[in-house]
Design an enzyme around this catalytic site. Sequence first.
Site: not given
Length: 256
Positions: A38, A107, A135
């Site tokens: 990330e 995200k 994540c």
Amino acid sequence: MRVGFFQMEPQLLNTEYNVNKALSCVERIDADVVVLPELFHSGYAFQSMEEVQKVAEPIPGYTTEKLQEASTDRNIVIVAGICEKYKNRFYNSAVYIEGDILRVYRKIHLFLDEKKFFQPGSEFLVVNSIGVMVCFDYFFPESARTLMLQGARLIAHPSNLILPYCPDAMALRSLENRVFSVTCNRVGEERGLHFIGQSQIVDSKGNVLYRAGVMEEVAVREIVLEEADNKFITSRNNLLEDRNPAAYKVITEQKK
Ligand code: ACM
């Protein structure tokens, strides 16, 4: 097919260093798919909007162009976390790059200070059987389930993990969806945040094929992607056929 990751230690706000470092891996790795962490080009622990603005990039932009060149040269799929700028808004994004193909996932589940700097995304991405999430999305089982239902056989999961739960949780996400997963975490520390490493490759039955330690490293494993098409849990239980979405309606209701 060979899938791998580069568990690297980016330097905060040092895009050129980070991109060059990632490219030195992509140029040598013997894999068909490689996952990077990330926000691999920018680092993670921003303290101000000015810092985000300094490193955020349009897509396409400097970092994705470099990755596309490497992807084309090596004939390799790259999934990598990017600090994205789009119309004066900022996203914690991940790109799927396969030569000329460049797709973006933003995200959805933002973690801690990310909520100060980034807008959340609103849809998951699957390209050529590879699903992308970033994540903290792992903490919401709906993420992996949605990717599987959208056709993912492999989940590529750029990460900057701080909490200890992800390695075991992702083995479960793979098991309960019968999909492969590659989680690529980063290592090191930034402004008091300690990243846990433990990037991993998991098969479609939830077996951890490889789990890294806490140093920089590259790992690759051979997988048979079609194994993810077998959704039988027992001879009489099938993950897709036995689902009962009508009983899960509460999951898709809007937040109050
Ligand atoms: C995280 O989502 N970077 C923990």
